[in-house]
Structure formats: structure tokens, C-alpha cells
Design a protein around this motif. Sequence first.
Motif, PDB file in Angstrom:
ATOM      1  N   VAL A 143      54.603  34.169  99.389  1.00 55.61           N
ATOM      2  CA  VAL A 143      53.915  33.872  98.132  1.00 55.61           C
ATOM      3  C   VAL A 143      52.675  33.040  98.442  1.00 55.61           C
ATOM      4  O   VAL A 143      52.755  32.007  99.118  1.00 55.61           O
ATOM      5  CB  VAL A 143      54.836  33.106  97.162  1.00 55.61           C
ATOM      6  N   LEU A 180      49.341  32.199  90.132  1.00 57.22           N
ATOM      7  CA  LEU A 180      49.892  33.245  90.994  1.00 57.22           C
ATOM      8  C   LEU A 180      49.508  34.622  90.474  1.00 57.22           C
ATOM      9  O   LEU A 180      49.334  34.824  89.272  1.00 57.22           O
ATOM     10  CB  LEU A 180      51.421  33.151  91.038  1.00 57.22           C
ATOM     11  N   ASP A 184      53.303  37.947  92.844  1.00 54.58           N
ATOM     12  CA  ASP A 184      53.806  36.691  93.403  1.00 54.58           C
ATOM     13  C   ASP A 184      54.592  35.900  92.371  1.00 54.58           C
ATOM     14  O   ASP A 184      55.543  35.190  92.714  1.00 54.58           O
ATOM     15  CB  ASP A 184      52.653  35.848  93.945  1.00 54.58           C
ATOM     16  N   ALA A 188      58.177  34.616  93.113  1.00 57.10           N
ATOM     17  CA  ALA A 188      58.431  33.181  93.028  1.00 57.10           C
ATOM     18  C   ALA A 188      59.560  32.867  92.056  1.00 57.10           C
ATOM     19  O   ALA A 188      60.365  31.965  92.289  1.00 57.10           O
ATOM     20  CB  ALA A 188      57.162  32.451  92.606  1.00 57.10           C
TER      21      ALA A 188
END
Length: 275
Positions: A143, A180, A184, A188
Motif C-alpha cells: 500500500v 489512498l 489501496d 488497506a
Amino acid sequence: MSTGSPQAAQDADPGFDTADPRAVRRAIREGRFTGFTNLVARNYVQGNLIAVPADHADAFEDYARANPEALPLLGRGEPGRRDIPAIAADLDIARDTGGYMVFRDGELVETPRDASPFWRDDLVPFVIGCSFSFEALLQRHGVRLRHLEEGDVSAMYETDRDTVAAGPFGGKLIVSMRALTPADAIRATLISARHPGFHGAPVSLGLPEDLGIADLERSYGGHGMKRVLPGELPVFWACGATGQNAVRAARLPLAITHYKAHMVVTDLPLPEDYA
């Protein structure tokens, strides 16, 4: 108080091992490292510090347990003691964080690098799970955390969501934000959900207004990466600063917390979940 930047962790004194939590704590204690702790001891758990008088300690623990997303308990010390052996072998919690905030009657009165002169025999320290720990886990899984690339830390915001009160402690939920990409953000969410000790899954994705946040430029404390670029979503996690907010609102005669981005570095290893 002298503080450094996250980048300083990468350029730290080569005379100590920045990957070793014991070496990091010694360097902080001796004044050889004054930077943020988000890029040191990255394979070990870090935590927020909140120290309150003993006659309020049980109520604060009740508050933390009632709000586990924001305040996952890693450790509680004994009155007047500056060590918590369960989380670190040689910890001096009044000197090893490297930045402190001292509150009297809810007002910030000092931001020392060493809290020893303010420590009292009735203070009980708590260490609360920190997002610095799950950032290391997110990066293990690929990430991208742009705020780290830019030498910054995540921004925090006060929301309009009430926490569950306990004794004199209560107030609004504080969150941290990371910008993000959608892919991602999904990754996450799945990763952080497996780690309630580091705040667990996000409380909101892409909708600051859902939390009562009207302007991302107005962060809690005024610091952190606040810009969200095209193609990114603001992703919000519950934050340990919620406890600091509650301590201030309780207007305790004395409370000591860590200073922003200067965390308690423990000897607890991060989970090895590389899958």
C-alpha cells in the motif's frame, strides 16, 4: 521543544541501530534522536502515551475499553512507575518518548522533551495502540502511503461523532486520514481490519462529510498531509488522539501525553502477516 521530521529518521545518527527499539529508546533518552518515530523500529509496535492521576485511572481504562477502535489498550503501568515491563524491558516512559504535552486543568502548559520534572508518584501511564504500527503493515502489503514519501505524517481531524463516556472522560472521536487510491483503500481496509490493536478497519472511506469534517485543510493540531490528489480517496481511521481530547475535556489537575508523532516504542514485534 526541539522536534525533527520523519525524514530525520532515515538520516539518523549512524551510531545506533534505528531498527532496534532498545537502541532507539536509548538514543531518544540521550538526546541523540529527536525526530518523529514513524520511520524507526518499524517491525515493532508503537503506542500513544496518556498518563493520568491514580484516582482517575480506572475511569480512563473504562473509557478506553468502551471505545476500543480509538483506544486499544497495549499496557497500563503502576502508580508512579515509569516502566511497563509487559511491553518493553528497559522503558523509562518519562524520557523515552522524546516529546510530551503537559496539561493542567485541561490546559496545555508545557511541551518538554523530558517529562521527568513533571512526573508524580500518583501518575498511572497507559499505552494505546498507534497507527504507526499499521502503516508498517500496510507497506509490507504494497500500500502506497504518500505522506511518508513526502516526509510527513497523517493528518488528524475532530469528528462530530461522540465517544462512549466513562467518568469524567468523553468527547468527540478523533480520526487520522491517509490519501489512498481506491485499490489501496480496499487493500488497506482488509489488512487493518485484522489488527484491532492498531485501530482496526477505517471508520469512513472517501466521505469526510460523513464524519462532520467540512475542510480537510483544517486538521486537528494543524499538522499532517491534508492534500488529496485526483484519483485518491481520504480514508479515515479512529485515532489514539481521542484519548488526549478526552483528558483535556476532563480538566484533570495533571495529565501527560506524548507530543504529536513522538510515540512510545515498545519491544512487542509486529505480526508477521505478509500474505
